[in-house]
Scaffold this motif. Structure first.
Motif, PDB file in Angstrom:
ATOM      1  N   ALA A   9       0.828  -1.205   0.000  1.00  0.00           N
ATOM      2  CA  ALA A   9       0.000   0.000   0.000  1.00  0.00           C
ATOM      3  C   ALA A   9       0.868   1.264   0.000  1.00  0.00           C
ATOM      4  O   ALA A   9       0.589   2.221  -0.724  1.00  0.00           O
ATOM      5  N   VAL A  10       1.930   1.251   0.803  1.00  0.00           N
ATOM      6  CA  VAL A  10       2.842   2.397   0.850  1.00  0.00           C
ATOM      7  C   VAL A  10       3.529   2.582  -0.497  1.00  0.00           C
ATOM      8  O   VAL A  10       3.668   3.704  -0.985  1.00  0.00           O
ATOM      9  N   GLN A  11       3.925   1.479  -1.103  1.00  0.00           N
ATOM     10  CA  GLN A  11       4.589   1.554  -2.408  1.00  0.00           C
ATOM     11  C   GLN A  11       3.661   2.181  -3.455  1.00  0.00           C
ATOM     12  O   GLN A  11       4.082   3.039  -4.223  1.00  0.00           O
ATOM     13  N   GLU A  12       2.398   1.768  -3.472  1.00  0.00           N
ATOM     14  CA  GLU A  12       1.433   2.355  -4.412  1.00  0.00           C
ATOM     15  C   GLU A  12       1.272   3.841  -4.158  1.00  0.00           C
ATOM     16  O   GLU A  12       1.269   4.646  -5.085  1.00  0.00           O
ATOM     17  N   SER A  13       1.148   4.200  -2.901  1.00  0.00           N
ATOM     18  CA  SER A  13       0.986   5.602  -2.530  1.00  0.00           C
ATOM     19  C   SER A  13       2.208   6.422  -2.933  1.00  0.00           C
ATOM     20  O   SER A  13       2.083   7.511  -3.504  1.00  0.00           O
ATOM     21  N   GLN A  14       3.393   5.897  -2.648  1.00  0.00           N
ATOM     22  CA  GLN A  14       4.619   6.613  -2.991  1.00  0.00           C
ATOM     23  C   GLN A  14       4.789   6.746  -4.498  1.00  0.00           C
ATOM     24  O   GLN A  14       5.232   7.782  -4.981  1.00  0.00           O
ATOM     25  N   ALA A  15       4.440   5.715  -5.238  1.00  0.00           N
ATOM     26  CA  ALA A  15       4.576   5.770  -6.700  1.00  0.00           C
ATOM     27  C   ALA A  15       3.722   6.893  -7.270  1.00  0.00           C
ATOM     28  O   ALA A  15       4.181   7.641  -8.137  1.00  0.00           O
ATOM     29  N   ALA A  16       2.502   7.019  -6.784  1.00  0.00           N
ATOM     30  CA  ALA A  16       1.614   8.077  -7.271  1.00  0.00           C
ATOM     31  C   ALA A  16       2.170   9.461  -6.926  1.00  0.00           C
ATOM     32  O   ALA A  16       2.164  10.373  -7.761  1.00  0.00           O
ATOM     33  N   VAL A  17       2.678   9.617  -5.712  1.00  0.00           N
ATOM     34  CA  VAL A  17       3.226  10.909  -5.280  1.00  0.00           C
ATOM     35  C   VAL A  17       4.481  11.255  -6.076  1.00  0.00           C
ATOM     36  O   VAL A  17       4.650  12.391  -6.533  1.00  0.00           O
ATOM     37  N   VAL A  18       5.372  10.296  -6.259  1.00  0.00           N
ATOM     38  CA  VAL A  18       6.608  10.543  -7.016  1.00  0.00           C
ATOM     39  C   VAL A  18       6.290  10.875  -8.466  1.00  0.00           C
ATOM     40  O   VAL A  18       6.875  11.795  -9.045  1.00  0.00           O
ATOM     41  N   LEU A  19       5.348  10.152  -9.068  1.00  0.00           N
ATOM     42  CA  LEU A  19       4.955  10.436 -10.455  1.00  0.00           C
ATOM     43  C   LEU A  19       4.395  11.849 -10.578  1.00  0.00           C
ATOM     44  O   LEU A  19       4.760  12.597 -11.491  1.00  0.00           O
ATOM     45  N   SER A  20       3.553  12.225  -9.639  1.00  0.00           N
ATOM     46  CA  SER A  20       2.981  13.574  -9.645  1.00  0.00           C
ATOM     47  C   SER A  20       4.082  14.630  -9.494  1.00  0.00           C
ATOM     48  O   SER A  20       4.100  15.636 -10.217  1.00  0.00           O
ATOM     49  N   PHE A  21       4.999  14.404  -8.562  1.00  0.00           N
ATOM     50  CA  PHE A  21       6.110  15.338  -8.351  1.00  0.00           C
ATOM     51  C   PHE A  21       6.953  15.477  -9.612  1.00  0.00           C
ATOM     52  O   PHE A  21       7.278  16.580 -10.046  1.00  0.00           O
ATOM     53  N   MET A  22       7.344  14.338 -10.202  1.00  0.00           N
ATOM     54  CA  MET A  22       8.216  14.379 -11.381  1.00  0.00           C
ATOM     55  C   MET A  22       7.523  15.051 -12.562  1.00  0.00           C
ATOM     56  O   MET A  22       8.156  15.797 -13.317  1.00  0.00           O
ATOM     57  N   THR A  23       6.236  14.811 -12.713  1.00  0.00           N
ATOM     58  CA  THR A  23       5.481  15.456 -13.795  1.00  0.00           C
ATOM     59  C   THR A  23       5.460  16.970 -13.592  1.00  0.00           C
ATOM     60  O   THR A  23       5.742  17.737 -14.524  1.00  0.00           O
ATOM     61  N   GLU A  24       5.146  17.402 -12.369  1.00  0.00           N
ATOM     62  CA  GLU A  24       5.116  18.834 -12.072  1.00  0.00           C
ATOM     63  C   GLU A  24       6.497  19.459 -12.240  1.00  0.00           C
ATOM     64  O   GLU A  24       6.649  20.518 -12.863  1.00  0.00           O
ATOM     65  N   PHE A  25       7.519  18.793 -11.710  1.00  0.00           N
ATOM     66  CA  PHE A  25       8.876  19.334 -11.802  1.00  0.00           C
ATOM     67  C   PHE A  25       9.320  19.460 -13.252  1.00  0.00           C
ATOM     68  O   PHE A  25       9.840  20.495 -13.669  1.00  0.00           O
ATOM     69  N   GLN A  26       9.124  18.396 -14.024  1.00  0.00           N
ATOM     70  CA  GLN A  26       9.558  18.414 -15.420  1.00  0.00           C
ATOM     71  C   GLN A  26       8.805  19.486 -16.213  1.00  0.00           C
ATOM     72  O   GLN A  26       9.416  20.211 -17.007  1.00  0.00           O
ATOM     73  N   THR A  27       7.524  19.628 -15.977  1.00  0.00           N
ATOM     74  CA  THR A  27       6.738  20.632 -16.677  1.00  0.00           C
ATOM     75  C   THR A  27       7.247  22.035 -16.361  1.00  0.00           C
ATOM     76  O   THR A  27       7.473  22.854 -17.267  1.00  0.00           O
ATOM     77  N   LYS A  28       7.457  22.330 -15.091  1.00  0.00           N
ATOM     78  CA  LYS A  28       7.918  23.665 -14.689  1.00  0.00           C
ATOM     79  C   LYS A  28       9.362  23.918 -15.120  1.00  0.00           C
ATOM     80  O   LYS A  28       9.703  25.015 -15.551  1.00  0.00           O
ATOM     81  N   TYR A  29      10.203  22.913 -15.000  1.00  0.00           N
ATOM     82  CA  TYR A  29      11.596  23.055 -15.407  1.00  0.00           C
ATOM     83  C   TYR A  29      11.675  23.347 -16.902  1.00  0.00           C
ATOM     84  O   TYR A  29      12.392  24.256 -17.332  1.00  0.00           O
ATOM     85  N   CYS A  30      10.960  22.574 -17.674  1.00  0.00           N
ATOM     86  CA  CYS A  30      11.016  22.745 -19.128  1.00  0.00           C
ATOM     87  C   CYS A  30      10.350  24.050 -19.571  1.00  0.00           C
ATOM     88  O   CYS A  30      10.735  24.628 -20.586  1.00  0.00           O
ATOM     89  N   ALA A  31       9.379  24.529 -18.803  1.00  0.00           N
ATOM     90  CA  ALA A  31       8.791  25.832 -19.113  1.00  0.00           C
ATOM     91  C   ALA A  31       9.818  26.938 -18.869  1.00  0.00           C
ATOM     92  O   ALA A  31       9.884  27.919 -19.606  1.00  0.00           O
ATOM     93  N   GLN A  32      10.641  26.767 -17.860  1.00  0.00           N
ATOM     94  CA  GLN A  32      11.663  27.756 -17.518  1.00  0.00           C
ATOM     95  C   GLN A  32      12.875  27.680 -18.440  1.00  0.00           C
ATOM     96  O   GLN A  32      13.435  28.698 -18.835  1.00  0.00           O
ATOM     97  N   PHE A  33      13.298  26.466 -18.776  1.00  0.00           N
ATOM     98  CA  PHE A  33      14.556  26.291 -19.500  1.00  0.00           C
ATOM     99  C   PHE A  33      14.399  25.712 -20.903  1.00  0.00           C
ATOM    100  O   PHE A  33      15.380  25.304 -21.508  1.00  0.00           O
ATOM    101  N   ASN A  34      13.186  25.647 -21.407  1.00  0.00           N
ATOM    102  CA  ASN A  34      12.932  25.211 -22.772  1.00  0.00           C
ATOM    103  C   ASN A  34      13.626  23.878 -23.084  1.00  0.00           C
ATOM    104  O   ASN A  34      14.664  23.830 -23.739  1.00  0.00           O
ATOM    105  N   CYS A  35      13.058  22.825 -22.630  1.00  0.00           N
ATOM    106  CA  CYS A  35      13.610  21.486 -22.851  1.00  0.00           C
ATOM    107  C   CYS A  35      13.226  21.007 -24.254  1.00  0.00           C
ATOM    108  O   CYS A  35      12.397  20.109 -24.417  1.00  0.00           O
ATOM    109  N   GLU A  36      13.832  21.556 -25.227  1.00  0.00           N
ATOM    110  CA  GLU A  36      13.516  21.205 -26.606  1.00  0.00           C
ATOM    111  C   GLU A  36      13.798  19.721 -26.831  1.00  0.00           C
ATOM    112  O   GLU A  36      14.860  19.218 -26.495  1.00  0.00           O
ATOM    113  N   GLY A  37      12.825  19.052 -27.379  1.00  0.00           N
ATOM    114  CA  GLY A  37      12.987  17.629 -27.648  1.00  0.00           C
ATOM    115  C   GLY A  37      12.663  16.758 -26.454  1.00  0.00           C
ATOM    116  O   GLY A  37      12.529  15.557 -26.586  1.00  0.00           O
ATOM    117  N   ALA A  38      12.532  17.345 -25.284  1.00  0.00           N
ATOM    118  CA  ALA A  38      12.193  16.560 -24.094  1.00  0.00           C
ATOM    119  C   ALA A  38      10.687  16.480 -23.974  1.00  0.00           C
ATOM    120  O   ALA A  38       9.975  17.415 -24.312  1.00  0.00           O
TER     121      ALA A  38
END
Length: 183
Positions: free
Chosen positions: A145-174
């Motif tokens: 149960a903890v693993q499922e919960s953590q996977a969802a949280v990590v996926l959400s974090f990485m999606t948000e981080f990548q979106t904001k990072y690439c908006a700031q630094f133009n991750c062309e091709g990413a």
């Protein structure tokens, strides 16, 4: 559980051999050999206790419960995937059980290093109690149960981080989504 018991026996025998084996230093004095014995700071006994703690704290059927959960998950996939999926369903559960045993073996020295002998004994006493046995029996379910919960949280974090990072630094091709492409 036979594997875990055999590994525990091997760990205990190894720890006993290690704890009885003294480190020696040779020095010369008047043409005589002097042996200085240094204790291992209790690491041998703590290693045995650490492995015992790990074995009882994960519950008596931990590997089997994880295996069963994996088989259930693979069953949801159904018969899709043909020969490869059938191979995965047949081979992954026992491989997972062996991985869990190796992981517990690798964790024992960490526990022995972090916890004192009294702390290890106290935890072992707890897990031998009725409440401790009940807690241990739920370890696999809790872990999944903890693993499922953590996977969802990590996926959400990485999606948000990548979106904001690439908006700031133009991750062309990413990619800015986590959806796999069909390229």
């Amino acid at each position: 559980m036979t594997i875990i018991r055999n590994l525990m026996l091997a760990a205990m025998l190894g720890a006993v051999a290690t704890s009885t084996q003294a480190q020696t230093t040779e020095t010369r004095r008047d043409d005589r050999l002097e042996v200085v014995v240094r204790q291992d700071d209790g690491m041998g006994p703590r290693s045995v206790l650490a492995r015992e703690l790990l074995d009882i704290s994960v519950g008596p059927n931990f590997a089997k419960e994880i295996e069963r959960a994996m088989i259930d998950q693979m069953g949801k996939v159904g018969e899709q995937g043909g020969e490869e999926a059938a191979w995965v369903r047949a081979n992954m559960p026992p491989m997972l059980a062996r991985m869990i045993d190796r992981m517990l073996d690798d964790m024992a020295p960490i526990y022995a290093d972090i916890y004192t002998e009294d702390e290890l004994r106290g935890q072992i006493a707890f897990y031998r109690s009725p409440v401790g046995q009940s807690v241990a029996a739920k370890a696999a379910s809790l872990g999944l149960a903890v693993q499922e919960s953590q996977a969802a949280v990590v996926l959400s974090f990485m999606t948000e981080f990548q979106t904001k990072y690439c908006a700031q630094f133009n991750c062309e091709g990413a990619r800015t989504t986590t959806k796999p492409s069909r390229d």
